[in-house]
Design a protein around this motif. Structure first.
Motif, PDB file in Angstrom:
ATOM      1  N   SER A 112       1.801  -2.622   1.148  1.00 40.10           N
ATOM      2  CA  SER A 112       1.212  -1.617   1.022  1.00 40.10           C
ATOM      3  C   SER A 112      -0.113  -1.393   0.677  1.00 40.10           C
ATOM      4  CB  SER A 112       2.185  -0.501   0.661  1.00 40.10           C
ATOM      5  OG  SER A 112       2.110  -0.450  -0.819  1.00 40.10           O
ATOM      6  N   ILE A 113      -0.405  -2.168  -0.098  1.00 39.95           N
ATOM      7  CA  ILE A 113      -1.757  -2.497  -0.662  1.00 39.95           C
ATOM      8  C   ILE A 113      -2.702  -3.302  -0.383  1.00 39.95           C
ATOM      9  CG2 ILE A 113      -0.897  -1.216  -2.979  1.00 39.95           C
ATOM     10  CD1 ILE A 113      -0.960  -3.685  -4.535  1.00 39.95           C
ATOM     11  N   GLN A 116      -2.438  -4.322   6.751  1.00 43.49           N
ATOM     12  CA  GLN A 116      -2.303  -3.000   7.418  1.00 43.49           C
ATOM     13  C   GLN A 116      -0.769  -3.209   8.410  1.00 43.49           C
ATOM     14  OE1 GLN A 116      -5.934  -3.339   9.821  1.00 43.49           O
ATOM     15  NE2 GLN A 116      -6.547  -1.930   8.591  1.00 43.49           N
ATOM     16  N   VAL A 135       1.761  -0.195   8.299  1.00 42.54           N
ATOM     17  CA  VAL A 135       1.362   0.372   6.740  1.00 42.54           C
ATOM     18  C   VAL A 135       0.757   1.787   7.371  1.00 42.54           C
ATOM     19  CG1 VAL A 135       0.160   0.746   4.942  1.00 42.54           C
ATOM     20  CG2 VAL A 135       1.210  -1.802   5.491  1.00 42.54           C
ATOM     21  N   GLU A 137      -1.533   5.435   6.720  1.00 40.53           N
ATOM     22  CA  GLU A 137      -2.583   5.818   6.189  1.00 40.53           C
ATOM     23  C   GLU A 137      -2.251   6.596   4.642  1.00 40.53           C
ATOM     24  OE1 GLU A 137      -5.946   5.438   6.739  1.00 40.53           O
ATOM     25  OE2 GLU A 137      -5.389   4.115   8.263  1.00 40.53           O
ATOM     26  N   TYR A 138      -3.279   6.109   3.632  1.00 44.49           N
ATOM     27  CA  TYR A 138      -2.759   6.854   2.592  1.00 44.49           C
ATOM     28  C   TYR A 138      -2.931   8.558   2.434  1.00 44.49           C
ATOM     29  CZ  TYR A 138      -2.548   8.268  -2.520  1.00 44.49           C
ATOM     30  OH  TYR A 138      -2.393   8.678  -3.581  1.00 44.49           O
ATOM     31  N   LYS A 163       1.252   3.479   2.532  1.00 47.30           N
ATOM     32  CA  LYS A 163      -0.022   2.986   1.772  1.00 47.30           C
ATOM     33  C   LYS A 163       0.016   3.278   0.278  1.00 47.30           C
ATOM     34  CE  LYS A 163      -4.220   0.950   2.456  1.00 47.30           C
ATOM     35  NZ  LYS A 163      -4.231  -0.273   2.833  1.00 47.30           N
ATOM     36  N   ASN A 164       0.045   2.186  -0.532  1.00 49.82           N
ATOM     37  CA  ASN A 164      -0.256   2.356  -1.964  1.00 49.82           C
ATOM     38  C   ASN A 164       0.929   3.099  -2.429  1.00 49.82           C
ATOM     39  OD1 ASN A 164      -3.296   2.345  -0.915  1.00 49.82           O
ATOM     40  ND2 ASN A 164      -3.319   1.207  -3.035  1.00 49.82           N
TER      41      ASN A 164
END
Length: 222
Positions: A112-113, A116, A135, A137-138, A163-164
């Motif tokens: 996730s970090i 994509q 993944v 979008e944050y 994401k993250n």
């Protein structure tokens, strides 16, 4: 004009117990730490979900919160998981999904970090999860933006990497969502380790499509 009959909610202890069972499996597998992560089941127009910030090993059926499809609480003394909007959005957009498991596994979080997507690299992942795993979008946790981003990247797949953040897996039932969680984390680990070596082999797209369709139409048990 006749009054519309309002359905009376009846708490299902078996559903609550199954959520607790899988919450403990998630913890035992090391898929999350502390009180992070959340699990839900859709039953008709209601969503049973783990409470916010409550230790999995202390859960009993009375701690499970139930909300309607709009997020209004109909049962429980505790607040529902802060990621309730994510669960509601998934159920709203995916009629085939009746269970959602959100975890924070190590390799899935690394994906996730750093990436994509994960391409179709192993057959079981393609069959159980989808041809290409994305993944999202944050967005801040617990927000409608995160929920919408997750659903967009989830598509028709059975998992999405936030994401993250971590991993979300879905299924027709808790067992399928749990297996999807395990396979997604295994696939993330395989891909990360393979990238270190290089020359990663990817399944042909037409083969990936056939494998996924075979799983959805005939392979999995109802």
């Amino acid at each position: 004009m006749a009054k519309r009959k309002v359905e009376k909610f009846s708490f299902d202890y078996d559903i609550a117990a199954s959520i607790i069972d899988y919450a403990r499996k998630v913890s035992e597998e090391g898929l999350t730490k502390g009180t992070w992560g959340n699990i839900s089941v859709r039953d008709g127009g209601y969503i049973y979900i783990t409470p916010s910030g409550f230790p999995y090993d202390k859960l009993t059926p009375k701690h499970i919160t139930v909300v309607d499809s709009k997020g209004n609480k109909v049962y429980g003394e505790l607040a529902p998981s802060s990621e309730l909007p994510l669960h509601i959005e998934i159920y709203d957009k995916r009629a085939d999904v009746h269970a959602v498991i959100h975890t924070h596994p190590i390799y899935s979080t690394i994906v996730s970090i750093t990436l994509q997507e994960i391409p179709p690299i192993v057959e079981d992942a393609v069959m159980i999860l989808g041809e290409r795993l994305f993944v999202s979008e944050y967005a801040l946790p617990g927000t409608k933006e995160l929920a919408k981003n997750a659903v967009k990247s989830l598509g028709d797949n059975h998992c999405v990497f936030l994401k993250n953040h971590g991993l979300v897996a879905v299924g027709e039932n808790l067992h399928e969502a749990f297996v999807a969680t395990l396979v997604a984390e295994k696939t993330a680990q395989i891909y990360i380790e393979a990238l270190k070596i290089g020359n990663v082999s990817v399944l042909p797209s037409e083969h990936a499509r056939v494998l996924r369709e075979k799983y959805l139409k005939s392979y999995r048990q109802k």
